[in-house]
Scaffold this active site. Structure first.
Site, PDB file in Angstrom:
ATOM      1  N   GLN A  78      44.016  46.750  34.472  1.00 15.07           N
ATOM      2  CA  GLN A  78      45.117  46.097  35.623  1.00 15.07           C
ATOM      3  C   GLN A  78      44.061  45.790  36.598  1.00 15.07           C
ATOM      4  OE1 GLN A  78      48.338  48.369  36.901  1.00 15.07           O
ATOM      5  NE2 GLN A  78      48.897  47.106  38.200  1.00 15.07           N
ATOM      6  N   PHE A  79      43.655  44.752  36.903  1.00 13.52           N
ATOM      7  CA  PHE A  79      42.728  43.946  37.708  1.00 13.52           C
ATOM      8  C   PHE A  79      43.233  44.074  39.159  1.00 13.52           C
ATOM      9  CE2 PHE A  79      45.140  40.286  36.935  1.00 13.52           C
ATOM     10  CZ  PHE A  79      45.072  39.546  38.377  1.00 13.52           C
ATOM     11  N   THR A  80      44.640  44.105  39.207  1.00 15.56           N
ATOM     12  CA  THR A  80      45.044  44.072  40.612  1.00 15.56           C
ATOM     13  C   THR A  80      44.808  45.391  41.350  1.00 15.56           C
ATOM     14  OG1 THR A  80      47.249  44.770  39.686  1.00 15.56           O
ATOM     15  CG2 THR A  80      47.059  42.336  39.937  1.00 15.56           C
TER      16      THR A  80
END
Length: 149
Positions: A78-80
């Protein structure tokens, strides 16, 4: 690296309505890789993750780790988690690692967790539009940042 660790009764990942991974009791781990992360960062968050004492013992005290309870792990990239919200209202992901760094780091994270727990780690699909479902047990949610470990 940033991890959001949730103790769950169950969790699953679906893509386009089809379930691709699921676990029963254990941990759902959201994994964010920064462009500055090293293997030392990865090793420190893996050790912290698998040794967190967030499962109840026989006295109802959170005193057992995922290793102790032989629980399942579902890891989702999850890059966010690397979002910066300092300026304006649109998050910036400039410090999130690109695919060439993030994919090997995510896979290594999963391999190391599997090695230490003695159980396979279920995964999401890197870069896919995933729907993550979970039943948070407790609820218990812990955030780990490698810069603070």
């Amino acid at each position: 690296m940033k991890l959001v660790i949730q103790r769950v009764s169950s969790a699953s990942v679906s893509i386009e309505g089809k379930e691709i991974s699921s676990i029963k009791s254990g941990l759902l781990v959201l994994v964010g890789v920064a462009d500055t992360d090293s293997m030392q960062d990865l090793d420190s968050v893996v050790r912290k993750c698998v040794n967190l004492r967030i499962f109840n013992d026989n006295n109802g005290v959170m005193n057992r780790s995922i290793i102790d309870v032989c629980g399942d792990v579902l890891a989702v990239s999850q890059f966010t988690l690397l979002a910066s919200t300092r300026k304006g209202n649109r998050p910036s992901y400039i410090h999130a690692a690109g695919h060439e760094i993030a994919i090997p780091m995510y896979n290594t994270f999963c391999d190391k967790v599997s090695e230490l727990t003695g159980r396979p780690v279920m995964k999401g699909v890197f870069g896919a539009d995933m729907q993550v479902s979970l039943v948070n047990d407790g609820p218990v949610t812990i955030v780990i940042d490698s810069s603070e470990v």
